[in-house]
Design a protein around this motif. Sequence first.
Motif, PDB file in Angstrom:
ATOM      1  N   HIS A 180      -6.395   0.908  -5.096  1.00  0.00           N
ATOM      2  CA  HIS A 180      -5.876  -0.380  -4.656  1.00  0.00           C
ATOM      3  C   HIS A 180      -4.359  -0.451  -4.750  1.00  0.00           C
ATOM      4  CE1 HIS A 180     -10.112  -1.018  -5.715  1.00  0.00           C
ATOM      5  NE2 HIS A 180     -10.085  -1.604  -4.538  1.00  0.00           N
ATOM      6  N   HIS A 181      -3.756   0.570  -5.298  1.00  0.00           N
ATOM      7  CA  HIS A 181      -2.296   0.713  -5.315  1.00  0.00           C
ATOM      8  C   HIS A 181      -1.974   2.186  -5.482  1.00  0.00           C
ATOM      9  CE1 HIS A 181      -2.275   1.337  -9.690  1.00  0.00           C
ATOM     10  NE2 HIS A 181      -3.202   0.397  -9.713  1.00  0.00           N
ATOM     11  N   CYS A 182      -0.774   2.559  -5.090  1.00  0.00           N
ATOM     12  CA  CYS A 182      -0.369   3.968  -5.133  1.00  0.00           C
ATOM     13  C   CYS A 182      -0.240   4.461  -6.584  1.00  0.00           C
ATOM     14  CB  CYS A 182       0.965   4.140  -4.409  1.00  0.00           C
ATOM     15  SG  CYS A 182       1.582   5.834  -4.464  1.00  0.00           S
ATOM     16  N   PRO A 183      -0.958   5.534  -6.928  1.00  0.00           N
ATOM     17  CA  PRO A 183      -0.857   6.079  -8.279  1.00  0.00           C
ATOM     18  C   PRO A 183       0.357   6.993  -8.470  1.00  0.00           C
ATOM     19  CG  PRO A 183      -2.461   7.330  -7.057  1.00  0.00           C
ATOM     20  CD  PRO A 183      -1.992   6.209  -6.153  1.00  0.00           C
ATOM     21  N   SER A 184       1.081   7.275  -7.377  1.00  0.00           N
ATOM     22  CA  SER A 184       2.194   8.219  -7.444  1.00  0.00           C
ATOM     23  C   SER A 184       3.555   7.568  -7.659  1.00  0.00           C
ATOM     24  CB  SER A 184       2.253   9.046  -6.154  1.00  0.00           C
ATOM     25  OG  SER A 184       1.042   9.731  -5.977  1.00  0.00           O
TER      26      SER A 184
ATOM     27  N   ASP B 278       1.125  -1.680  -0.808  1.00  0.00           N
ATOM     28  CA  ASP B 278       0.287  -1.122  -1.874  1.00  0.00           C
ATOM     29  C   ASP B 278       1.087  -0.354  -2.919  1.00  0.00           C
ATOM     30  OD1 ASP B 278      -1.966  -2.141  -0.578  1.00  0.00           O
ATOM     31  OD2 ASP B 278      -2.137  -0.351   0.669  1.00  0.00           O
ATOM     32  N   HIS B 279       2.419  -0.473  -2.854  1.00  0.00           N
ATOM     33  CA  HIS B 279       3.325   0.091  -3.849  1.00  0.00           C
ATOM     34  C   HIS B 279       3.948  -1.058  -4.633  1.00  0.00           C
ATOM     35  CE1 HIS B 279       3.117   3.536  -1.080  1.00  0.00           C
ATOM     36  NE2 HIS B 279       3.474   4.272  -2.107  1.00  0.00           N
ATOM     37  N   PRO B 280       4.435  -0.815  -5.831  1.00  0.00           N
ATOM     38  CA  PRO B 280       5.147  -1.868  -6.565  1.00  0.00           C
ATOM     39  C   PRO B 280       6.319  -2.388  -5.728  1.00  0.00           C
ATOM     40  CG  PRO B 280       4.708  -0.014  -8.015  1.00  0.00           C
ATOM     41  CD  PRO B 280       4.331   0.419  -6.620  1.00  0.00           C
ATOM     42  N   PRO B 281       6.715  -3.647  -5.928  1.00  0.00           N
ATOM     43  CA  PRO B 281       7.839  -4.205  -5.156  1.00  0.00           C
ATOM     44  C   PRO B 281       9.088  -3.330  -5.250  1.00  0.00           C
ATOM     45  CG  PRO B 281       6.801  -5.886  -6.485  1.00  0.00           C
ATOM     46  CD  PRO B 281       6.184  -4.585  -6.883  1.00  0.00           C
TER      47      PRO B 281
ATOM     48  N   MET C 256      -8.371  10.011 -10.524  1.00  0.00           N
ATOM     49  CA  MET C 256      -7.486   9.060  -9.894  1.00  0.00           C
ATOM     50  C   MET C 256      -8.032   8.678  -8.533  1.00  0.00           C
ATOM     51  SD  MET C 256      -3.770  10.589 -10.838  1.00  0.00           S
ATOM     52  CE  MET C 256      -2.790   9.139 -10.774  1.00  0.00           C
ATOM     53  N   ARG C 257      -7.740   7.499  -8.129  1.00  0.00           N
ATOM     54  CA  ARG C 257      -8.209   6.979  -6.848  1.00  0.00           C
ATOM     55  C   ARG C 257      -7.127   7.174  -5.798  1.00  0.00           C
ATOM     56  NH1 ARG C 257     -11.009   1.497  -9.186  1.00  0.00           N
ATOM     57  NH2 ARG C 257     -12.516   2.590 -10.455  1.00  0.00           N
ATOM     58  N   LEU C 258      -7.202   8.310  -5.110  1.00  0.00           N
ATOM     59  CA  LEU C 258      -6.152   8.689  -4.171  1.00  0.00           C
ATOM     60  C   LEU C 258      -6.383   8.195  -2.748  1.00  0.00           C
ATOM     61  CD1 LEU C 258      -5.568  12.327  -5.408  1.00  0.00           C
ATOM     62  CD2 LEU C 258      -4.299  10.279  -6.000  1.00  0.00           C
ATOM     63  N   ASN C 259      -7.593   7.762  -2.437  1.00  0.00           N
ATOM     64  CA  ASN C 259      -7.884   7.237  -1.110  1.00  0.00           C
ATOM     65  C   ASN C 259      -7.773   5.719  -1.122  1.00  0.00           C
ATOM     66  OD1 ASN C 259      -8.505   9.758   0.041  1.00  0.00           O
ATOM     67  ND2 ASN C 259     -10.518   9.698  -0.923  1.00  0.00           N
ATOM     68  N   PRO C 260      -6.973   5.145  -0.214  1.00  0.00           N
ATOM     69  CA  PRO C 260      -6.785   3.697  -0.201  1.00  0.00           C
ATOM     70  C   PRO C 260      -8.057   2.938   0.177  1.00  0.00           C
ATOM     71  CG  PRO C 260      -5.107   4.791   1.138  1.00  0.00           C
ATOM     72  CD  PRO C 260      -6.121   5.817   0.765  1.00  0.00           C
ATOM     73  N   CYS C 261      -8.271   1.826  -0.476  1.00  0.00           N
ATOM     74  CA  CYS C 261      -9.370   0.916  -0.166  1.00  0.00           C
ATOM     75  C   CYS C 261      -9.005   0.148   1.100  1.00  0.00           C
ATOM     76  CB  CYS C 261      -9.577  -0.047  -1.330  1.00  0.00           C
ATOM     77  SG  CYS C 261     -10.843  -1.304  -1.016  1.00  0.00           S
ATOM     78  N   LEU C 262      -9.959  -0.030   1.999  1.00  0.00           N
ATOM     79  CA  LEU C 262      -9.701  -0.766   3.235  1.00  0.00           C
ATOM     80  C   LEU C 262      -9.370  -2.234   2.977  1.00  0.00           C
ATOM     81  CD1 LEU C 262     -12.455   0.759   5.558  1.00  0.00           C
ATOM     82  CD2 LEU C 262     -10.019   1.292   5.483  1.00  0.00           C
ATOM     83  N   ASN C 263      -9.821  -2.769   1.844  1.00  0.00           N
ATOM     84  CA  ASN C 263      -9.544  -4.169   1.498  1.00  0.00           C
ATOM     85  C   ASN C 263      -8.227  -4.322   0.756  1.00  0.00           C
ATOM     86  OD1 ASN C 263     -12.004  -5.145   2.587  1.00  0.00           O
ATOM     87  ND2 ASN C 263     -13.055  -4.363   0.779  1.00  0.00           N
ATOM     88  N   GLY C 264      -7.583  -3.207   0.417  1.00  0.00           N
ATOM     89  CA  GLY C 264      -6.305  -3.253  -0.291  1.00  0.00           C
ATOM     90  C   GLY C 264      -6.411  -3.963  -1.636  1.00  0.00           C
TER      91      GLY C 264
END
Length: 64
Positions: free
Chosen positions: A21-25, A48-51, A1-9
């Motif tokens: 690119h979005h929160c996996p949690s 970076d979370h769902p609405p 899983m990609r737990l570190n946020p991308c600086l470009n979002g």
Amino acid sequence: MRLNPCLNGQDCEFDSCIYGHHCPSATLATDGKEQVCDTFGCGFGTKDHPPVTVIKHPRKERQE
């Protein structure tokens, strides 16, 4: 899983980007009606979370 946020979002255009690119949690709450992120100090921002996701333990912003 990609737990570190991308600086470009979510605007990242790199196909091979290794960052998240979005929160996996974010998951559905037990009532099944709202999304909830209960990761303590989640590194992903609100956008970076769902609405309308409820962020239970938001990260504290640093004061400079």
